[in-house]
Design an enzyme around this catalytic site. Sequence first.
Site, mmCIF file in Angstrom:
data_model
loop_
_atom_site.group_PDB
_atom_site.id
_atom_site.type_symbol
_atom_site.label_atom_id
_atom_site.label_comp_id
_atom_site.label_asym_id
_atom_site.label_seq_id
_atom_site.Cartn_x
_atom_site.Cartn_y
_atom_site.Cartn_z
ATOM 1 N N CYS A 34 0.858 -1.175 0.000
ATOM 2 C CA CYS A 34 0.000 0.000 0.000
ATOM 3 C C CYS A 34 0.895 1.226 0.000
ATOM 4 O O CYS A 34 2.014 1.192 -0.481
ATOM 5 C CB CYS A 34 -0.943 -0.021 1.197
ATOM 6 S SG CYS A 34 -0.096 0.011 2.786
ATOM 7 N N MET A 35 0.434 2.305 0.560
ATOM 8 C CA MET A 35 1.195 3.552 0.512
ATOM 9 C C MET A 35 2.418 3.525 1.409
ATOM 10 O O MET A 35 3.385 4.249 1.172
ATOM 11 C CB MET A 35 0.279 4.721 0.936
ATOM 12 C CG MET A 35 0.757 6.084 0.516
ATOM 13 S SD MET A 35 0.521 6.321 -1.245
ATOM 14 C CE MET A 35 0.952 8.060 -1.393
#
Length: 628
Positions: free
Chosen positions: A26-27
């Site tokens: 993810c981020m």
Amino acid sequence: MSHKETAEQILDLIGGEKNIQNVIHCMTRLRFNLHDQKEAVQNKAKIEAVKGVMGVNVSGDQFQVIIGNDVPKVFTELKNIAHIPENNSGSSEGKKKGNVISRIFDVISGSFTPLLPAIAGAGMIKGILAILLALKLVSDTDQMYIILNAIGDGAFYFLPILLALSVAKKFGSNIYVAGAIATALLHPTMTTLLTSGDSISFLGLPVTAVTYSSSVIPILLAIWLTTYVERAVDKIIPSMFKLVFVPTITLLIMVPVTLVAVGPLGSIIGNWLSLGIGALFDHTGIFAGLILGGTFSLIIMTGMHYAFTPVVMNNLTTNGYDIILPAMLSANMAQAGATLAVGLRSKNKTFKSLAYSTSMTALMGVTEPAMYGVNMRLKRPFIGALIGGAVGGAFYTAVGVKYYILGGNVGLPGLTSFIGETFLLAVLGVPISFVAGTIATLILGFENVENTSSDSEAVPQEDSKKETVSQEGSNAEVKSEELASPIKGQVVPLNEVPDAVFSSETMGKGVAILPSEGKVVAPANGVVTTLFATKHAIGIKTEHGAEVLIHVGIDTVQLNGKHFTTHIEQDTTVKAGDLLVEFDIEAIKEAGYPIVTPVIVTNSADYTEVMTTASGNVDRNDKILNLK
């Protein structure tokens, strides 16, 4: 160290390519589903020591390695050296459902988390009323008291209804049918029938008299079973009749089944759990309190503390008090004491300030910043906090402290929940736990935190050579500015976000928004520096140098872009208010993911102050953060 070397070391420490079932990112982090977590968990400290790694988090069957802004590069290198197939690298397909225990904890946690604001508010009102009664400022016959008591008690009495809605969302069934089942169980005539003492039957089947108000386990089991019944009925009913006949048949099946079988079974399970906990305390005495108080912080870290909620509710309903949550209070106070010790001994001004502030938030019952931001980071203070929690837990058990009112806070504001015959002893346990945590940490000591040249970052001296997380384009000459809300919704403090990486400010300071509308707009003029293929997270660098991360929901990377629509591309220049992304709030919630959206300034260290300037409901483009 290069990103390739970081990936190689991580791969080796998690058990190699053969141990990877699935990996996505993810981020901020790599998210591994491993065939066997044992080796990875054993090597947790070694993984955290790898240059470029910020930390490790284990969530159910997912092993998460927190990297920060460089996670796409590390992921790319990992994919190259491990030869991970494309269909196994960026998708949530093939993810294990997890073992039965972890799935039960996940259901309980996911079902209770949305209810916490209602429970916390109602619990606080009940606590205030208890104080007023104890001081004889009101009478329980006063109309004002009766009205306020209904406000405070309503959420608990009708908890099965609230829980039915939440559980149905978790399982993906119709929330209103679930609510209808719960309302039938709590209907006044049903309550009168079940408490009449008469023999009760339905179509010749015996109905056991069970009190459903304030209960937890019966409705959890009932809605879980409802999910299967509803799906089965939906398959056999023609489309033109579904609207009427699917809910009708579901209700006609599930309400009687709950009354005859599920409700009594749930009640029995709840009673057995309560009796088991009671027997543990009765037979082991202060040893039980010592163990529970000493391990409650670890329990909180895993999310397993939610598993105690049904037991606590059953204790309160059956006995009128609970003996588990005093141990949680002692653990929280000890975490506060341990961080105070760090503040007293630390020679780094920034870290000293961090320790003092997180000590205060821990005293208020919010321990994640203290645990993740200070105590676990320095290791020995966390051990000191566990020792302090054990001391406090043993004291509470020895003197028989009781917890009377379920609320959402187990800190100083939640002391009202202890008002009763053991209230003064509960208050006395606070400084005992706090001081024990402080003294234990001072005795154990910790590696001091050295000052960097700007004193804007603090790292333990023993890890002083550890590479900091790269923030590309970080501008040391940033200008003060105000950031607008990218989303319409309700402002939520960052420490209330149900993800430790965000709540502990590991990624930076900021705020969160609980969306009421599925649109994300630019918070300022700038450039889109990051846009994930999963569409759930956007990085923007403003024209004044702020690096802003907007992360829609928690763990929504697992949706792999489903329910998201992007309106811009990476490297697009945007103006404040430009539409970036749209998302389907209800679909994401029905998929089981929290929609609270952190808005993080990832280069917070470049600012003297990152201050939240809004509260309550905000519209898109309302100012929410002031950067100085």
